[in-house]
Design an enzyme around this catalytic site. Sequence first.
Site, PDB file in Angstrom:
ATOM      1  CD  GLU A  67      29.108  12.628  -0.536  1.00 16.36           C
ATOM      2  OE1 GLU A  67      29.448  11.309  -1.465  1.00 16.36           O
ATOM      3  OE2 GLU A  67      27.660  12.406   0.472  1.00 16.36           O
ATOM      4  NE  ARG A 123      17.765  13.229   1.084  1.00 13.89           N
ATOM      5  CZ  ARG A 123      18.543  12.779   0.909  1.00 13.89           C
ATOM      6  NH1 ARG A 123      18.689  10.885   1.106  1.00 13.89           N
ATOM      7  NH2 ARG A 123      19.781  12.738   0.603  1.00 13.89           N
ATOM      8  CB  ALA A 150      20.457   6.350  12.549  1.00 12.37           C
ATOM      9  CD  GLN A 151      16.950   6.144   7.270  1.00 11.67           C
ATOM     10  OE1 GLN A 151      15.783   6.231   6.113  1.00 11.67           O
ATOM     11  NE2 GLN A 151      17.447   7.415   7.594  1.00 11.67           N
ATOM     12  CG  ASP A 172      22.396  -4.104  14.163  1.00  9.48           C
ATOM     13  OD1 ASP A 172      22.001  -3.399  13.220  1.00  9.48           O
ATOM     14  OD2 ASP A 172      23.758  -4.344  14.225  1.00  9.48           O
ATOM     15  CB  THR A 212      24.842  -2.557   7.375  1.00  5.30           C
ATOM     16  OG1 THR A 212      24.983  -3.009   5.477  1.00  5.30           O
ATOM     17  CG2 THR A 212      23.941  -3.491   7.105  1.00  5.30           C
ATOM     18  CG  ASP A 238      26.061   5.097   1.667  1.00  6.82           C
ATOM     19  OD1 ASP A 238      26.770   4.560   1.242  1.00  6.82           O
ATOM     20  OD2 ASP A 238      25.502   5.806   2.101  1.00  6.82           O
ATOM     21  CE  LYS A 242      28.100   1.755   4.297  1.00  4.92           C
ATOM     22  NZ  LYS A 242      26.604   2.998   3.582  1.00  4.92           N
ATOM     23  CB  SER A 303      18.182   3.585  -2.406  1.00  4.32           C
ATOM     24  OG  SER A 303      18.605   5.536  -1.885  1.00  4.32           O
ATOM     25  CB  VAL A 304      23.547   7.017  -4.250  1.00  2.00           C
ATOM     26  CG1 VAL A 304      23.685   5.242  -4.338  1.00  2.00           C
ATOM     27  CG2 VAL A 304      22.788   7.723  -5.445  1.00  2.00           C
TER      28      VAL A 304
END
Lengths: 354, 354
Positions: A67, A123, A150-151, A172, A212, A238, A242, A303-304
């Site tokens: 993207e 961010r 990772a987030q 998880d 996830t 996102d 999904k 949130s995307v």
Amino acid sequence: MTATTIPSDKALVPFVSVDHMMQLVHSIGVEEMMRGIADYIEADFRRWESFDKTPRVASHSPVGVIELMPTSDGELYGFKYVNGHPKNTKEGLQTVTAFGLLASVETGYPVLLSEMTMLTALRTAATSAMVAKYLAPKGAHTMAMIGNGAQSEFQTLAMKAICGLKSVRLYDIDPAATAKAAHNLASQGIEVVSCASPEEAIEGAQILTTCTADKQYATILTDNMVGSGVHINAIGGDCPGKTELAEAILHRSDIFVEYPPQTRIEGEIQQLAPEHPVTEMWQVITGKVPGRSSDRQITLFDSVGFAIEDFSALRYVRDRLQETGLYHALDLLADPDDPRDLFGMLQRAAPAKG
Amino acid sequence: MTATTIPSDKALVPFVSVDHMMQLVHSIGVEEMMRGIADYIEADFRRWESFDKTPRVASHSPVGVIELMPTSDGELYGFKYVNGHPKNTKEGLQTVTAFGLLASVETGYPVLLSEMTMLTALRTAATSAMVAKYLAPKGAHTMAMIGNGAQSEFQTLAMKAICGLKSVRLYDIDPAATAKAAHNLASQGIEVVSCASPEEAIEGAQILTTCTADKQYATILTDNMVGSGVHINAIGGDCPGKTELAEAILHRSDIFVEYPPQTRIEGEIQQLAPEHPVTEMWQVITGKVPGRSSDRQITLFDSVGFAIEDFSALRYVRDRLQETGLYHALDLLADPDDPRDLFGMLQRAAPAKG
């Protein structure tokens, strides 16, 4: 022998590598940096109407998406390149990698090129926490963190820095991911509880964060798991196809989004009718509409990730270049002395003969 | 003391700077390189239908435009960042600067970042000459080059290398630009005639190339200047409000374009009705439709520059990286050993204490 040419100042674009970005994080402190980025994002959300906005430009393939996310405030232009390949993890690659650019609208010349894999993590977490500041119930102190990829550590520390989070409950589907996150968060000044089920994770939590990575309609939270009064911070839904939340939860929630035309395609609300009411976060931040209005309300931040958040993060990094010197000057632009003489510049760069 | 981290191979993206691009041109030879790029463009036009195509994503301001031009063939994804700021020249800046990227569709990881100011000049000229090979009258030997800016020498040498051009007749509203181009072309094995008017420039020319930069409806060629049988290579009409040819010429010409949805917005044909017939060049190249069909026909290549041409040029450069070594390895991507452990990678990059 090879002639070398010395590029002019105009030809050199400051470049922040991954190594420089990590040095920048450590020189500022990860929590302080996310607090700073959140301030920049909040400031840009306040002037939302001054931005050119467009849904991201996506190139889909069977295994992922690439993207481009452009925006402009009329003075600066920014875009991010970002991919999303959930299957990458199994191959030892990042699901998401990114880099971004700022340019002068006046000249079209780039003024910053930066890695954004690390910066996107910062961010994204900063955005979640900035939004939770407006929407989470008062005195929220505990977060369920479902999805420990990772987030997850960034989300946790941003909520700590910006919303005063005291405790995180990790879950998880892969216990190794939980162990990784628990290890990384062990010395960060926050209580960490590793949980064996999503139900255990949400016990006593006022903020439920889902993050996830499966590219499929999934149900990470079922309807009966979500009690009244919580704030849901849904990060992982996102892209088209999904989602993470049971549709029934959406019908019980007041839904807040970044940019509706993009969220309707990519967010949890792709499960809903196109006219289902949502509230734009910038309107909450500017006080045009209320955020949380009761203790029993379920707020959902669907949130995307939006281009303006990347723009804000790049602005933050750019504003720290001079004081830190943490960048290279990249020979990215051809800039002959006479702008019409590109060919002459090329000729003068010819290797010396003999 | 600052800890440094050694990025993994996956994190490093080959970067071709302006200096490396110029060294690449000299190591191959400018004409040979444009011939090579033209071959790549022609090959990609032959498989036109296998590409994702979209009009460029433009961000307009009162003084210029910044654009992203993405495309993909299903294996590689490419995009170019390019600006267009006609007023830049007066400020000693390039009207057009650019850089581009190729990425793997399979992983989303970038595989090449390259300057494209120089490369765009090469690919634009290569495209013009590749098209002229199909459309110019047989035995064409003389070109009028109207507009002697940064693109003019490249156009001339590509036409020499690919179409056998013997003579170029230069004209620019600014005699200094003509003098610059004449000087640069003096030792390139082609006859160069500097002209004092556009009428003089087109005398005896079979190919008329227009490449001027004003962002306005201009009339570089009037109807009575264009005789039968010529090929017009119109480069400079390339954004809304910017054209170079009298509308009457368009009505006398058979018009060939790259990608109609983009050309109707940006090209000379923005002067015409949306249903005015045009021919797509890829159909000429694949033999689906004829190109030039008579000696008296006026052919017009209404060129605006399309993403596939950049994709082809980047492919050409990428295929030469290993043999030339003319690139740097750029630390652009964060790539932790465990892809879920971005935070751990950040922690391990912390400066040593004490």
